[in-house]
Scaffold this active site. Sequence first.
Site, PDB file in Angstrom:
ATOM      1  N   ASP A  26      -5.939   7.758  14.048  1.00  0.00           N
ATOM      2  CA  ASP A  26      -5.926   6.348  13.260  1.00  0.00           C
ATOM      3  C   ASP A  26      -4.335   5.945  12.750  1.00  0.00           C
ATOM      4  O   ASP A  26      -3.972   6.573  12.010  1.00  0.00           O
ATOM      5  CB  ASP A  26      -6.718   6.354  11.882  1.00  0.00           C
ATOM      6  N   GLU A  82     -10.586   6.316   5.780  1.00  0.00           N
ATOM      7  CA  GLU A  82     -10.395   5.238   6.913  1.00  0.00           C
ATOM      8  C   GLU A  82     -11.187   6.012   8.077  1.00  0.00           C
ATOM      9  O   GLU A  82     -11.924   5.639   8.761  1.00  0.00           O
ATOM     10  CB  GLU A  82      -9.190   4.782   6.973  1.00  0.00           C
ATOM     11  N   LYS A 101       0.806  -1.239   0.040  1.00  0.00           N
ATOM     12  CA  LYS A 101      -0.058   0.074   0.017  1.00  0.00           C
ATOM     13  C   LYS A 101       0.802   1.246  -0.063  1.00  0.00           C
ATOM     14  O   LYS A 101       0.388   2.177  -0.472  1.00  0.00           O
ATOM     15  CB  LYS A 101      -0.959  -0.097   1.338  1.00  0.00           C
TER      16      LYS A 101
END
Length: 515
Positions: free
Chosen positions: A193, A171, A70
Amino acid sequence: MGKVIGIDLGTTNSCVAVIDGGDPVVIPNSEGSRTTPSMVGFTDGDERFVGLQAKRQGIINAERTIYGIKRLMGRKYRSDEIARLKELLPYRLVENVNGDAWVTINGKNYSPQEISAQILRKMKSTAEDFFGEEILEAVITVPAYFDDAQRQATKDAGRIAGLTVRRIINEPTAAALAYGYQNRKDARVAVFDLGGGTFDISILELHDGVFEVISTSGDNDLGGDDFDRVILEHLIKRFEEESGVDVSEDKMALQRLREAAESAKCELSTLSETNINLPFLAVDDSGPQHFSMNFQRSLLNDLCYDLIERLEVPCRQALDDAGLNAADIDEVILVGGMTRMPAVQERVVELFGKTPNKGVNPDEVVAIGAAIQSGIIDGEIKEVVLLDVTPMSLGIRVENDGFSAIIPKNTSIPTRVSKTFTTTRDNQELVTVAVHQGEQRKASRNRLLGLFNLTGLPSSPAGVPRIEVSFDIDTDGIVNVTAVDTRTGQSQSIEVTGHSGLSDEELERAVSRNA
Ligand code: AMP
């Protein structure tokens, strides 16, 4: 209409969830786990496997085991950066023509999108086994701080995996959606996060079923992998001090140390000390060398001090951009495996002055939010509205490498802004517009999304043509640019160059190679 699934495509782990009978459900994979390691393994033949099996072969076949893909998605690198990455990663990279890093396995080159597509395929088939029907559509989450090219790359990965990506959502927004859907009360929340590869912080207001993102900030280069790396460097040094053997070039030893570093980090979230034991880590003239070490949480905290410090600036920025103080936040929601680290939680308490909410599972909450968004799309969920923002300013290069923001960061999306351009020379046939995304005052320091050549302008004196260029950001955070000559009403042809990502041919080739 077929089912739409929600996928959290994580740096380290991925998770798939759906709405079933009105409730979000996380679907276990074929190995029975609710999350799947985001790893793709190749044999020396053509066989591939994804998830736990790939993770298991990581030690003995590190060169053919891809993790952390990613981080490479939609990114452009300078040659020196690729050289550094090559040193860090056990698998081989090649520099693609336009500065993307591709992976080389068994003499074949794969784009990061194609590798990610393998992970998405596994998530797709997990959902297909659950429902007993083919799944063709998905909502996929990305870090809020992903730029246009990284979002586009994620969509391309979906396409290669045989999925139409109905929506890309951030997200932290997904996490807030999951929290708000389950708690059903009005609140101002901060979603903190910290995952395997990135750090995002978003501030949202939940009010009567409307989820409104007020601000978002983060660091695309801060995550668990960085924590693992500083621990790994310490272990390499320690082993060399004890045994005299430098294993920094020994791929198998490095992979074992890397895994030990990550395990120790995770264990130290619940224990104050742990042991690392790696027999036969290396061999030298005096025989096999073993590595054994007692690892204290205090040492971990010292090693990671600088990384934890880096969490502060984005948090302050997000609060400032929202015009709020820490005391205005009702709830802090932790997302991402790294938020289990006590030193990270302590920093959250210091920054926000309150204990974070422990009611959500940080590994699953993002996928659950993606499933809720899927439910909104396929009509199963009606009472929720999501309003998101663009995390980065979109603008153009002006004189002396200046950056003029056209759509400022934290603007609600979708949005469209138009600006009129003209020529500076008589009979100029072409105007070049460089579109950048970022917050730096110098354009060259911001990510170049594309150079738009407005061609075929009719001959006229300087300053007469009026070309209206419209910049759109859609609900996925993806940018589109169009241009119209306002005198003639004709749209101008726009050539995009320099946009990172797959060309149409590369995408088609990847789709057919993986069909
Ligand atoms: P994610 O991308 O959200 O799956 O986060 C994965 C990251 O969280 C990896 O770097 C993991 O090593 C890390 N992680 C998972 N569990 C723990 C734990 N118990 N303590 C510390 N870090 C953890």
